[in-house]
Write a protein that holds these residues in place. Structure first.
Motif, PDB file in Angstrom:
ATOM      1  N   LYS B  90       0.808  -1.208   0.000  1.00 24.10           N
ATOM      2  CA  LYS B  90       0.000   0.000   0.000  1.00 24.10           C
ATOM      3  C   LYS B  90       0.848   1.267   0.000  1.00 24.10           C
ATOM      4  O   LYS B  90       0.708   2.120  -0.862  1.00 24.10           O
ATOM      5  N   SER B  91       1.754   1.385   0.966  1.00 24.15           N
ATOM      6  CA  SER B  91       2.587   2.585   1.041  1.00 24.15           C
ATOM      7  C   SER B  91       4.048   2.238   0.836  1.00 24.15           C
ATOM      8  O   SER B  91       4.520   1.233   1.352  1.00 24.15           O
ATOM      9  N   GLN B  92       4.724   3.077   0.099  1.00 24.81           N
ATOM     10  CA  GLN B  92       6.151   2.864  -0.056  1.00 24.81           C
ATOM     11  C   GLN B  92       6.900   4.177  -0.013  1.00 24.81           C
ATOM     12  O   GLN B  92       6.375   5.222  -0.380  1.00 24.81           O
ATOM     13  N   LEU B  93       8.132   4.083   0.415  1.00 28.91           N
ATOM     14  CA  LEU B  93       8.942   5.275   0.592  1.00 28.91           C
ATOM     15  C   LEU B  93      10.342   5.018   0.056  1.00 28.91           C
ATOM     16  O   LEU B  93      10.971   4.032   0.406  1.00 28.91           O
ATOM     17  N   PHE B  94      10.791   5.878  -0.824  1.00 27.49           N
ATOM     18  CA  PHE B  94      12.171   5.811  -1.309  1.00 27.49           C
ATOM     19  C   PHE B  94      12.874   7.086  -0.865  1.00 27.49           C
ATOM     20  O   PHE B  94      12.350   8.182  -1.057  1.00 27.49           O
ATOM     21  N   ILE B  95      14.022   6.926  -0.271  1.00 26.81           N
ATOM     22  CA  ILE B  95      14.767   8.097   0.194  1.00 26.81           C
ATOM     23  C   ILE B  95      16.133   8.102  -0.479  1.00 26.81           C
ATOM     24  O   ILE B  95      16.800   7.074  -0.536  1.00 26.81           O
ATOM     25  N   ASP B  96      16.503   9.249  -1.012  1.00 27.78           N
ATOM     26  CA  ASP B  96      17.815   9.341  -1.638  1.00 27.78           C
ATOM     27  C   ASP B  96      18.629  10.447  -1.007  1.00 27.78           C
ATOM     28  O   ASP B  96      18.268  11.610  -1.071  1.00 27.78           O
ATOM     29  N   ARG B  97      19.694  10.042  -0.398  1.00 25.71           N
ATOM     30  CA  ARG B  97      20.535  11.030   0.291  1.00 25.71           C
ATOM     31  C   ARG B  97      21.506  11.649  -0.687  1.00 25.71           C
ATOM     32  O   ARG B  97      21.254  12.685  -1.235  1.00 25.71           O
ATOM     33  N   HIS B  98      22.602  11.003  -0.968  1.00 21.95           N
ATOM     34  CA  HIS B  98      23.557  11.603  -1.897  1.00 21.95           C
ATOM     35  C   HIS B  98      23.468  10.917  -3.240  1.00 21.95           C
ATOM     36  O   HIS B  98      23.762   9.736  -3.349  1.00 21.95           O
TER      37      HIS B  98
END
Lengths: 137, 174
Positions: B90-98
Motif C-alpha cells: 500500500k505505502s512505499q517510501l524511497f529516500i535518496d541522500r547523496h
C-alpha cells in the motif's frame, strides 16, 4: 489567505524555473509574448499579477502545462497539513538518516507533506472500505 | 532490467507522455505520470524522496541544490516510481541522500541494485539515447572537444559531468 501575495510569488518562482529550464532569457520570452521585459521580471518576482490568458501563453512558450504553474494549497502553507506516517515509513526514515536527529526531522516532515499531497489529490475511500479500517485497528 | 530494456522503456515513457524533446521537461513528465512534485530546502544530506500510496506518487526534492541536480533527482525518483514500486504494497517510501554520477553509472552507495538502476534510467530519461545521437549528428559535434560536451550538457540541461558519463556509458566517448 488574506491576500494573494504568496500565491503570485510562487507562480513567479515556478515561471522562472520553467524559463531557466528552457534556457530562455527574460528578454527573449518577453519578445515572444509581445510584453516588456519589465513585465516578465515583475511577474517572476510576484509583483505583477499575470492574467489567465497571459499565464496560458506563458505555459505554451515555456513548453509546460498550465496546471504546473499554479501552486497547490499545501505549497503555500506548508505546515497546514501533515499526515501521520505508517510505522514502516518511520522505520525506513530512521535507517536512511542513520538516526541523525536533524535528518530524521527533515525526512519526516517531507514524507508527511508528500503523503498529504497525494491524499489531497486523490481522496481515499477509507470510510467505506471495511478491510482497511480493520487492519488499522 | 537490461540496459537495452531500460533505454527502450525510457524512450517509450517520454513518447507516451509527449515529453520526447530537449531539454526534457522532467516536471511535466512527472505530472503526466500522475506524480505530484514538491520542492523544499532539505539541508545538505538529502537529495530527494518518493512517497507512493496505492497507484499515486509524490516526489520531494531539494530546492537548495543546483537546478541541474534538481532535475537529476526528479528523474531518479521517477525511475523508482516506474521501476521499483511493488504493486501489492500500500505505502512505499524511497529516500535518496547523496546522488552522484559515477562513470560506471553506480551511485555513491554502489551496492543497492535499485539505486544503480534508478541512476541509469534517470540518465536515460534526461538524455535519451536517440536524442543524444541525433543532437551530435545535427550539430556535427566532435566529442574529443570538451566544448562539445559542454554544449550538449546545456542543450539537455544537465551537468557536464552527467553528460560526460552518459556519453561514456553509451560508448560514444573514447
Amino acid at each position: 489567505m488574506a491576500d494573494f501575495d504568496d500565491l503570485y510569488a510562487e507562480v513567479g518562482r515556478k515561471l522562472r524555473q520553467a524559463r531557466v529550464t528552457q534556457g530562455l532569457s527574460q528578454e527573449k520570452l518577453a519578445q515572444q509574448l509581445g510584453i516588456s521585459r519589465a513585465s516578465v521580471v515583475n511577474i517572476e518576482a510576484g509583483r505583477q499579477r499575470a492574467p489567465l490568458h497571459l499565464l496560458w501563453q506563458l505555459s505554451e512558450a515555456l513548453a509546460t502545462d498550465l496546471s504546473l504553474l499554479i501552486p497547490r494549497r499545501e505549497e503555500l502553507s506548508p505546515v497546514a497539513k501533515e499526515t501521520a506516517l505508517q510505522p514502516t515509513m518511520v522505520k525506513r526514515i530512521r535507517e536512511a538518516a542513520n538516526n541523525e536527529p536533524d535528518t530524521i526531522k527533515v525526512l519526516t516532515r517531507l514524507a508527511s507533506k508528500l503523503k498529504a499531497a497525494i491524499e489531497i489529490e486523490s481522496p481515499v475511500r477509507k470510510s467505506n472500505d471495511p478491510r482497511k479500517a480493520r487492519r488499522k485497528g | 532490467m537490461t540496459r537495452e530494456k531500460l533505454e527502450e522503456k525510457a524512450e517509450k515513457t517520454l513518447r507516451e507522455t509527449d515529453t520526447y524533446r530537449i531539454p526534457i521537461a522532467i516536471e511535466v513528465l512527472a505530472h503526466r505520470l500522475n506524480v505530484a512534485i514538491q520542492s523544499e530546502a532539505l539541508g545538505d544530506n538529502v537529495a530527494g524522496m518518493l512517497v507512493v500510496e496505492g497507484n499515486r506518487g509524490a516526489i520531494g526534492y531539494n530546492s537548495t541544490h543546483a537546478l541541474v541536480r534538481q532535475r537529476f533527482t526528479i528523474a531518479h525518483e521517477i525511475s523508482h516510481y516506474l521501476l521499483h514500486v511493488r504493486k501489492n504494497q500500500k505505502s512505499q517510501l524511497f529516500i535518496d541522500r547523496h546522488l552522484t554520477f559515477r562513470r560506471d553509472g553506480y551511485s555513491a552507495g554502489g551496492v543497492d541494485f535499485e539505486e544503480v538502476e534508478a541512476n541509469q534510467f534517470g540518465a536515460a530519461l534526461l538524455m535519451p539515447r536517440s536524442l543524444v545521437r541525433q543532437e551530435i549528428k545535427r550539430s556535427d559535434l566532435d566529442l574529443d572537444d570538451e566544448e562539445a560536451i559542454i554544449f550538449l550538457a546545456k542543450r539537455f540541461h544537465v551537468s557536464t559531468a552527467a553528460m560526460s558519463n552518459r556519453l561514456s556509458n553509451l560508448g560514444l566517448l573514447r
